[in-house]
Scaffold this active site. Structure first.
Site, PDB file in Angstrom:
ATOM      1  N   ASN A  61      -8.574 -15.064 -13.130  1.00 16.88           N
ATOM      2  CA  ASN A  61      -7.531 -16.040 -13.452  1.00 16.88           C
ATOM      3  C   ASN A  61      -7.725 -17.228 -12.507  1.00 16.88           C
ATOM      4  O   ASN A  61      -7.371 -17.157 -11.336  1.00 16.88           O
ATOM      5  CB  ASN A  61      -6.155 -15.384 -13.251  1.00 16.88           C
ATOM      6  CG  ASN A  61      -5.011 -16.376 -13.404  1.00 16.88           C
ATOM      7  OD1 ASN A  61      -5.214 -17.505 -13.859  1.00 16.88           O
ATOM      8  ND2 ASN A  61      -3.814 -15.943 -13.041  1.00 16.88           N
ATOM      9  N   TRP A  62      -8.322 -18.281 -13.055  1.00 22.91           N
ATOM     10  CA  TRP A  62      -8.665 -19.426 -12.195  1.00 22.91           C
ATOM     11  C   TRP A  62      -7.448 -20.269 -11.814  1.00 22.91           C
ATOM     12  O   TRP A  62      -7.538 -21.143 -10.957  1.00 22.91           O
ATOM     13  CB  TRP A  62      -9.694 -20.315 -12.895  1.00 22.91           C
ATOM     14  CG  TRP A  62     -11.059 -19.701 -13.043  1.00 22.91           C
ATOM     15  CD1 TRP A  62     -11.414 -18.384 -12.840  1.00 22.91           C
ATOM     16  CD2 TRP A  62     -12.262 -20.375 -13.441  1.00 22.91           C
ATOM     17  NE1 TRP A  62     -12.758 -18.212 -13.094  1.00 22.91           N
ATOM     18  CE2 TRP A  62     -13.297 -19.418 -13.460  1.00 22.91           C
ATOM     19  CE3 TRP A  62     -12.551 -21.690 -13.792  1.00 22.91           C
ATOM     20  CZ2 TRP A  62     -14.611 -19.740 -13.810  1.00 22.91           C
ATOM     21  CZ3 TRP A  62     -13.862 -22.016 -14.141  1.00 22.91           C
ATOM     22  CH2 TRP A  62     -14.877 -21.045 -14.144  1.00 22.91           C
ATOM     23  N   LYS A  63      -6.327 -20.036 -12.505  1.00 24.09           N
ATOM     24  CA  LYS A  63      -5.104 -20.828 -12.253  1.00 24.09           C
ATOM     25  C   LYS A  63      -5.417 -22.326 -12.340  1.00 24.09           C
ATOM     26  O   LYS A  63      -6.268 -22.720 -13.124  1.00 24.09           O
ATOM     27  CB  LYS A  63      -4.480 -20.420 -10.914  1.00 24.09           C
ATOM     28  CG  LYS A  63      -4.264 -18.906 -10.821  1.00 24.09           C
ATOM     29  CD  LYS A  63      -3.412 -18.475  -9.671  1.00 24.09           C
ATOM     30  CE  LYS A  63      -3.284 -16.954  -9.682  1.00 24.09           C
ATOM     31  NZ  LYS A  63      -2.403 -16.453  -8.628  1.00 24.09           N
TER      32      LYS A  63
ATOM     33  N   GLU B  16       3.874 -16.520 -12.041  1.00 26.73           N
ATOM     34  CA  GLU B  16       4.010 -17.960 -11.765  1.00 26.73           C
ATOM     35  C   GLU B  16       4.654 -18.674 -12.953  1.00 26.73           C
ATOM     36  O   GLU B  16       5.393 -19.645 -12.767  1.00 26.73           O
ATOM     37  CB  GLU B  16       2.630 -18.548 -11.396  1.00 26.73           C
ATOM     38  CG  GLU B  16       2.221 -18.098  -9.994  1.00 26.73           C
ATOM     39  CD  GLU B  16       0.726 -17.942  -9.771  1.00 26.73           C
ATOM     40  OE1 GLU B  16      -0.070 -18.491 -10.551  1.00 26.73           O
ATOM     41  OE2 GLU B  16       0.349 -17.247  -8.793  1.00 26.73           O
TER      42      GLU B  16
ATOM     43  N   HIS C  26       2.661 -14.242 -16.666  1.00 24.06           N
ATOM     44  CA  HIS C  26       2.286 -14.267 -15.251  1.00 24.06           C
ATOM     45  C   HIS C  26       3.510 -14.637 -14.414  1.00 24.06           C
ATOM     46  O   HIS C  26       4.327 -15.455 -14.833  1.00 24.06           O
ATOM     47  CB  HIS C  26       1.148 -15.261 -15.014  1.00 24.06           C
ATOM     48  CG  HIS C  26       0.543 -15.125 -13.652  1.00 24.06           C
ATOM     49  ND1 HIS C  26       1.158 -15.629 -12.529  1.00 24.06           N
ATOM     50  CD2 HIS C  26      -0.578 -14.501 -13.231  1.00 24.06           C
ATOM     51  CE1 HIS C  26       0.408 -15.318 -11.475  1.00 24.06           C
ATOM     52  NE2 HIS C  26      -0.643 -14.624 -11.878  1.00 24.06           N
TER      53      HIS C  26
ATOM     54  N   GLY D 160      -7.236 -13.429  -8.911  1.00 22.55           N
ATOM     55  CA  GLY D 160      -6.989 -14.858  -8.738  1.00 22.55           C
ATOM     56  C   GLY D 160      -8.001 -15.459  -7.776  1.00 22.55           C
ATOM     57  O   GLY D 160      -9.140 -15.769  -8.145  1.00 22.55           O
ATOM     58  N   GLY D 161      -7.605 -15.592  -6.521  1.00 29.72           N
ATOM     59  CA  GLY D 161      -8.420 -16.258  -5.504  1.00 29.72           C
ATOM     60  C   GLY D 161      -9.886 -15.845  -5.489  1.00 29.72           C
ATOM     61  O   GLY D 161     -10.786 -16.703  -5.484  1.00 29.72           O
TER      62      GLY D 161
ATOM     63  N   GLU E 157       1.116  -6.625 -11.572  1.00 34.16           N
ATOM     64  CA  GLU E 157       0.909  -7.534 -10.452  1.00 34.16           C
ATOM     65  C   GLU E 157       2.191  -7.649  -9.636  1.00 34.16           C
ATOM     66  O   GLU E 157       3.082  -8.453  -9.983  1.00 34.16           O
ATOM     67  CB  GLU E 157       0.533  -8.929 -10.964  1.00 34.16           C
ATOM     68  CG  GLU E 157      -0.737  -8.969 -11.776  1.00 34.16           C
ATOM     69  CD  GLU E 157      -1.373 -10.356 -11.741  1.00 34.16           C
ATOM     70  OE1 GLU E 157      -2.508 -10.462 -11.267  1.00 34.16           O
ATOM     71  OE2 GLU E 157      -0.723 -11.334 -12.161  1.00 34.16           O
TER      72      GLU E 157
ATOM     73  N   GLY F  91      -1.705 -13.632  -4.124  1.00 32.24           N
ATOM     74  CA  GLY F  91      -2.079 -14.756  -3.270  1.00 32.24           C
ATOM     75  C   GLY F  91      -1.648 -14.618  -1.823  1.00 32.24           C
ATOM     76  O   GLY F  91      -1.681 -15.582  -1.062  1.00 32.24           O
TER      77      GLY F  91
ATOM     78  N   SER G 154      -4.134  -9.942  -4.781  1.00 33.67           N
ATOM     79  CA  SER G 154      -5.008  -9.893  -3.607  1.00 33.67           C
ATOM     80  C   SER G 154      -6.142  -8.872  -3.721  1.00 33.67           C
ATOM     81  O   SER G 154      -6.531  -8.247  -2.725  1.00 33.67           O
ATOM     82  CB  SER G 154      -4.188  -9.658  -2.327  1.00 33.67           C
ATOM     83  OG  SER G 154      -3.279 -10.732  -2.128  1.00 33.67           O
TER      84      SER G 154
HETATM   85  P1  PGA Z   1      -4.666 -13.225  -6.371  1.00 39.27           P
HETATM   86  O1  PGA Z   1      -3.951 -13.595  -7.780  1.00 39.27           O
HETATM   87  O2  PGA Z   1      -5.863 -12.371  -6.693  1.00 39.27           O
HETATM   88  O3  PGA Z   1      -5.068 -14.572  -5.799  1.00 39.27           O
HETATM   89  O4  PGA Z   1      -3.659 -12.524  -5.546  1.00 39.27           O
HETATM   90  C1  PGA Z   1      -3.838 -12.638  -8.789  1.00 39.27           C
HETATM   91  C2  PGA Z   1      -3.114 -13.216  -9.977  1.00 39.27           C
HETATM   92  O5  PGA Z   1      -2.166 -14.004  -9.789  1.00 39.27           O
HETATM   93  O6  PGA Z   1      -3.459 -12.922 -11.139  1.00 39.27           O
END
Ligand code: PGA
Length: 254
Positions: free
Chosen positions: A9-11, A97, A95, A233-234, A167, A173, A212
């Site tokens: 997930n590149w956000k 977010e 998600h 994500g990251g 999640e 994050g 994470s």
């Molecule tokens: P993260 O994000 O790996 O940076 O914690 C995961 C996500 O939000 O899908």
């Protein structure tokens, strides 16, 4: 046996240059991987470019969100038909977010789930509790409520071929992943919850962990029986780290 899925997930990250560079590196790193499905979800603006860059590879294209409408006067939105048209397959919805910054409700997310199924796309339904809910012992209640929004409107059949990403919001994050045992307990709860409606679908459904996940903790997480891959994500922005995570998931299958 379930086939693990690792999805990046590149956000809100990327540029024309970065999309080409990262996909070129991922293709090199992942060329020999079997036993794990892989997808990446770049920002909507770069989906077409990413699709071209992925041509002929085993990496599938995903997207980070979808609108509940298929077309019309909905400024700024992207529809399921558009995602299908450009070749996206796995679509993240719900998600945290989006739930937090765009006030998306369980019911609204269930509508997104329905429109994706109707268009033959794969929903990746994100669920998970906040830190406060976790500390109050409400993890299972929250996850059940978020799943029930889909189960009660579309039935258990809607989960056939779909993906759930557990999640915990406090792990996203933050560098503070859930422990493998913590995640496994919730994944088992989720599978059992679906099994109450449909045992076969519960055994087939892919339940990813997200929050994470990195090159160091992936193997331990994937060693858990109900963790079928990850939403990353990251670490999905670095080809080498993402490749280590994919290889760890592929090793689970072997
Ligand atoms: P993260 O994000 O790996 O940076 O914690 C995961 C996500 O939000 O899908």
């Amino acid at each position: 046996m379930r086939h693990p899925l690792v999805m990046g997930n590149w956000k809100l990250n990327g540029s024309t240059h970065m999309v080409n560079e990262l996909i070129t590196d991922l293709r090199k790193e992942l060329s020999s991987i079997t036993g794990c499905d892989v997808a990446i979800a770049p920002p909507a603006l770069y989906l077409s470019q990413a699709k071209q860059a992925l041509a002929g590879s085993r990496i599938a294209l995903g997207a980070q969100d979808v609108d509940v409408n298929l077309s019309g006067a909905f400024t700024g939105e992207t529809s399921a038909t558009m995602l299908k048209d450009i070749g996206a397959e796995y679509i993240i919805i719900g998600h945290s977010e989006r739930r937090t910054y765009h006030q998306e409700s369980d019911e609204f997310i269930a509508k997104k789930f329905a429109i994706l199924k109707q268009q033959g796309l794969i929903p990746v339904l994100c669920i998970g509790e906040t830190e406060q809910e976790n500390e109050a012992g409400q993890t299972e209640t929250v996850c059940a409520r978020q799943i029930n929004a889909v189960l009660n409107t579309l039935g258990a059949e809607a989960f056939q071929g779909a993906v759930i990403a557990y999640e915990p919001v406090w792990a996203i994050g933050t560098g503070k992943s859930a422990t493998p045992a913590q995640a496994q307990a919730v994944h088992k709860f989720i599978r059992d919850h679906i099994a109450k409606r449909d045992e076969v679908i519960a055994q087939q459904i892919i339940i990813q962990y997200g929050g994470s996940v990195n090159a160091d903790n992936a193997t331990e997480l994937f060693a858990q029986p109900d963790i079928d891959g990850a939403l990353v994500g990251g670490a999905s922005l670095k080809a080498d780290a993402f490749a280590i995570i994919v290889k760890a998931a592929a090793a689970k299958k072997a």
